[in-house]
Motif scaffolding. Structure first.
Motif, PDB file in Angstrom:
ATOM      1  N   ARG A   1     -17.366  35.918 -75.143  1.00  0.00           N
ATOM      2  CA  ARG A   1     -18.617  35.791 -75.891  1.00  0.00           C
ATOM      3  C   ARG A   1     -19.669  35.070 -75.051  1.00  0.00           C
ATOM      4  NH1 ARG A   1     -16.880  31.322 -80.479  1.00  0.00           N
ATOM      5  NH2 ARG A   1     -16.450  29.611 -79.048  1.00  0.00           N
TER       6      ARG A   1
ATOM      7  N   GLU B   1     -17.754  32.945 -72.193  1.00  0.00           N
ATOM      8  CA  GLU B   1     -16.523  32.185 -72.414  1.00  0.00           C
ATOM      9  C   GLU B   1     -15.434  33.157 -72.865  1.00  0.00           C
ATOM     10  OE1 GLU B   1     -15.096  28.499 -75.337  1.00  0.00           O
ATOM     11  OE2 GLU B   1     -16.814  29.723 -75.886  1.00  0.00           O
TER      12      GLU B   1
ATOM     13  N   SER C   1     -24.211  33.815 -75.381  1.00  0.00           N
ATOM     14  CA  SER C   1     -25.466  33.830 -76.131  1.00  0.00           C
ATOM     15  C   SER C   1     -26.623  33.598 -75.170  1.00  0.00           C
ATOM     16  CB  SER C   1     -25.487  32.735 -77.203  1.00  0.00           C
ATOM     17  OG  SER C   1     -24.432  32.923 -78.115  1.00  0.00           O
TER      18      SER C   1
ATOM     19  N   ARG D   1     -25.262  30.041 -74.313  1.00  0.00           N
ATOM     20  CA  ARG D   1     -23.828  29.780 -74.214  1.00  0.00           C
ATOM     21  C   ARG D   1     -23.300  30.626 -73.067  1.00  0.00           C
ATOM     22  NH1 ARG D   1     -20.459  29.946 -79.487  1.00  0.00           N
ATOM     23  NH2 ARG D   1     -21.075  32.114 -79.560  1.00  0.00           N
TER      24      ARG D   1
END
Lengths: 362, 151
Positions: B72, B46, B74, B43
């Motif tokens: 955040r 963001e 990932s 991810r």
């Protein structure tokens, strides 16, 4: 009726260019950096975060710079930015009992466990202008003493233990959110508190002051005022447990007010509550007083007709961005509206003149 | 809460530390570790908002206090280990590092990351908190009572 008016583009561009130049001011004076505002104008930054309803000191400082120090304009910028952020979720309620207190005072108990900690306060200063600040003065380090990290329990918990104070009702885990659904009345206490914490400091202060002067009867003691850092924890679905996602400084004020009781229940003190982003103690105390005044119905008190008891009046007029938007729009072009007013008054005057002439002729 | 009984205690601890650490500190200590782990981004970083809640009267029903900015990300390591990062503020690099640290701490690299990054970050946080607590303690009022008149 709105009719689009074209033109003025060059004037607008030039006005904004001049605005940028005026913002910068005299170029022989060094430019302010955002970091300087963030670290040296912290109480302005705190107010912008609280009323902008977004905890981000860097953005608040940038907004203050962009707004030339107009805090309501800065709050407007933050509110506008806030709407662009995707919402990751809601935190677990912060635990102010675990606050690392910079300041913690009680007006009700001298010897409260944890003590009276003044912190970096304006209280007891003489309010005399300090001309040393106009020169480049080096500031000495603040004194330190050895400390033991003991817990600082809420003062209310002592009254609570003796049942001397009303307990707080529990409610939904996910409270109503006025940023998601329009505020409707009667408002839950959760909505009232959300509205007050982001409301205009001057308005909330004025309302609170009115209760002290007798408009709504709620003499308040500040049982506790605490300022400090608390961790923010949120459940993370992809992890399957809650983690700390940050740390914020907040100001909390708990007031103890006069009694509520009934035939079946002995008298108990009642509470008002203020919780605001940043070091914002005037706002937090004001919020607690207004919260208490607005609770008259649930506490079975009389409506004295005081402005601070009128939730429609308080909640619909406390938001300085809504107020500014509506107030300032009246300076924008209303040429067509006004044209119709002009035509109307000319017609009325013509008719009145005709009547006078007719009566004179008779 | 008893930390010993919480199976996620250590992971919560490093995730919370990475979330609260200053972005500049994270970048600085990361650079000193001289690590260049391979990873894929699950991810992309963001920026978003989290609604912070309080409780009426500190103990009652929850209410919405206002939002805070959070970023955040990932990542996934070549061995399949997944890491998530949630950090305060708007630094995408910080969020990515937090996710990477979360993944690496689940591997053999844990000791290196702990010593090179997490320990100095934790020390910085502790020192900062301790300094403020010491200044606060210096402003604690010591009452004394003045006796007036004679018995």
């Amino acid at each position: 009726m709105y009719v689009a008016v074209k033109g003025g583009e060059r004037a607008i561009d030039n006005a904004h260019a001049w605005l940028a130049e005026e913002r910068r001011g005299d170029t022989s004076v060094p430019e302010l950096s955002v970091a300087q505002i963030r670290t040296q104008m912290t109480l302005a930054v705190n107010r912008v975060m609280a009323e902008g309803s977004l905890y981000d000191p860097d953005l608040a400082a940038l907004a203050i710079k962009q707004a030339r120090g107009d805090l309501i304009e800065a709050i407007f910028l933050i509110r506008a930015y806030r709407t662009t952020l995707p919402r990751f979720g809601g935190s677990n309620p912060i635990d102010t009992e675990d606050m690392a207190c910079d300041r913690r005072v009680s007006a009700t108990f001298k010897d409260a466990p944890g003590g009276q900690v003044l912190g970096p306060t304006f209280d007891y200063t003489h309010r005399l202008l300090d001309f040393k600040l106009a020169a480049d003065g080096e500031v000495g380090d603040a004194p330190v003493v050895a400390h033991n990290q003991t817990a600082t329990p809420h003062i209310m918990s002592f009254l609570d233990r003796e049942n001397l104070i009303q307990s707080e009702p529990t409610g939904a885990d996910i409270p109503d959110d006025l940023t998601r659904t329009p505020l409707e009345l009667p408002a839950s206490r959760a909505l009232r508190l959300q509205s007050l914490t982001r409301g205009d400091e001057g308005f909330i202060l004025g309302m609170a002051y009115s209760t002290q002067r007798g408009y709504a009867r709620n003499h308040a003691f500040v049982a506790e005022l605490r300022i400090g850092a608390v961790a923010v924890e949120m459940d993370i679905p992809e992890l399957g447990f809650a983690i700390e996602i940050g740390e914020i400084t907040v100001t909390e004020c708990e007031t103890v007010n006069q009694f509520q009781g009934s035939k079946t229940q002995p008298p108990q003190f009642t509470r008002g509550y203020g919780l605001v982003f940043g070091m914002t103690e005037r706002k937090a105390i004001s919020m607690a007083l207004v919260d208490r005044a607005l609770r008259w119905k649930e506490l079975g008190e009389d409506n004295l007709g005081a402005p601070a008891q009128d939730e429609e009046f308080v909640l619909y007029h406390s938001d300085n961005i809504q107020a500014t938007g509506f107030l300032e729009h009246i300076k924008l072009p209303h040429y067509v509206d006004f044209q119709s007013e002009l035509e109307l008054i000319r017609k009325l005057r013509r008719e009145a003149q005709d009547n006078i002439s007719r009566e004179a002729a008779q | 809460m008893n930390m010993m009984s919480d199976p996620y205690a250590s992971r919560k601890s490093w995730l919370g530390l990475m979330a609260k650490a200053a972005s500049a500190d994270v970048a600085r200590y990361w650079a000193t570790m001289d690590m260049a782990p391979e990873y894929t981004v699950l991810r992309s970083p963001e920026i978003g908002g989290v609604m912070v809640r309080g409780r009426a009267g500190a103990i009652g029903a929850a209410f919405n206090l206002g939002e805070m900015s959070v970023t955040r990300a990932s990542v996934k390591l070549p061995d399949g280990t997944v890491g998530h990062g949630y950090v305060q503020g708007r630094s995408k690099d910080h969020a990515l590092k937090a996710a990477l640290v979360d993944a690496l701490m689940q591997t053999d690299a844990a000791d290196t990351v702990e010593a090179g990054l997490l320990t100095p970050l934790r020390d910085a946080v502790t020192a900062h908190k301790s300094e403020r607590a010491a200044k606060a303690a210096a402003t604690k009022v010591e009452f004394f009572t003045i006796v007036r008149g004679e018995d």
